[in-house]
Design a protein around this motif. Sequence first.
Motif, PDB file in Angstrom:
ATOM      1  N   SER A  13     -26.853  24.944  45.623  1.00  0.00           N
ATOM      2  CA  SER A  13     -26.495  24.137  44.459  1.00  0.00           C
ATOM      3  C   SER A  13     -25.398  24.767  43.612  1.00  0.00           C
ATOM      4  O   SER A  13     -25.059  24.252  42.557  1.00  0.00           O
ATOM      5  N   CYS A  14     -24.828  25.883  44.068  1.00  0.00           N
ATOM      6  CA  CYS A  14     -23.770  26.567  43.330  1.00  0.00           C
ATOM      7  C   CYS A  14     -22.404  26.077  43.804  1.00  0.00           C
ATOM      8  O   CYS A  14     -22.217  25.751  44.971  1.00  0.00           O
ATOM      9  N   ARG A  15     -21.439  26.026  42.893  1.00  0.00           N
ATOM     10  CA  ARG A  15     -20.105  25.536  43.234  1.00  0.00           C
ATOM     11  C   ARG A  15     -19.186  26.637  43.744  1.00  0.00           C
ATOM     12  O   ARG A  15     -18.120  26.345  44.260  1.00  0.00           O
ATOM     13  N   ARG A  16     -19.577  27.904  43.613  1.00  0.00           N
ATOM     14  CA  ARG A  16     -18.736  29.010  44.063  1.00  0.00           C
ATOM     15  C   ARG A  16     -18.784  29.142  45.585  1.00  0.00           C
ATOM     16  O   ARG A  16     -19.775  28.786  46.216  1.00  0.00           O
ATOM     17  N   TYR A  32     -23.820  32.457  39.223  1.00  0.00           N
ATOM     18  CA  TYR A  32     -24.272  31.092  39.525  1.00  0.00           C
ATOM     19  C   TYR A  32     -23.553  30.079  38.643  1.00  0.00           C
ATOM     20  O   TYR A  32     -23.509  30.201  37.427  1.00  0.00           O
ATOM     21  N   TYR A  33     -22.974  29.079  39.265  1.00  0.00           N
ATOM     22  CA  TYR A  33     -22.226  28.040  38.549  1.00  0.00           C
ATOM     23  C   TYR A  33     -22.669  26.687  39.101  1.00  0.00           C
ATOM     24  O   TYR A  33     -22.182  26.236  40.132  1.00  0.00           O
ATOM     25  N   PRO A  34     -23.632  26.038  38.429  1.00  0.00           N
ATOM     26  CA  PRO A  34     -24.147  24.780  38.962  1.00  0.00           C
ATOM     27  C   PRO A  34     -23.124  23.659  38.873  1.00  0.00           C
ATOM     28  O   PRO A  34     -22.217  23.680  38.049  1.00  0.00           O
ATOM     29  N   GLY A  35     -23.305  22.686  39.723  1.00  0.00           N
ATOM     30  CA  GLY A  35     -22.445  21.514  39.699  1.00  0.00           C
ATOM     31  C   GLY A  35     -22.744  20.646  38.497  1.00  0.00           C
ATOM     32  O   GLY A  35     -23.723  20.861  37.777  1.00  0.00           O
TER      33      GLY A  35
END
Length: 54
Positions: A13-16, A32-35
């Motif tokens: 679920s992370c955009r990285r 962690y960078y969520p959408g």
Amino acid sequence: MKRKPEANKLCLSCRRPCKQAAAVVISSCPRYYPGPKIKRENWKQLEFDLISSL
């Protein structure tokens, strides 16, 4: 052709792009960078009374 290894559940679920393998145990990630949260609406099918109109 190279196959990507299966990603960890937290990383899915992370955009990285730095996805960890599924064998790695991660409890939290500082990067962690969520959408974006997408509001979803459930549309209901309208019922038409087709039998009585014949």
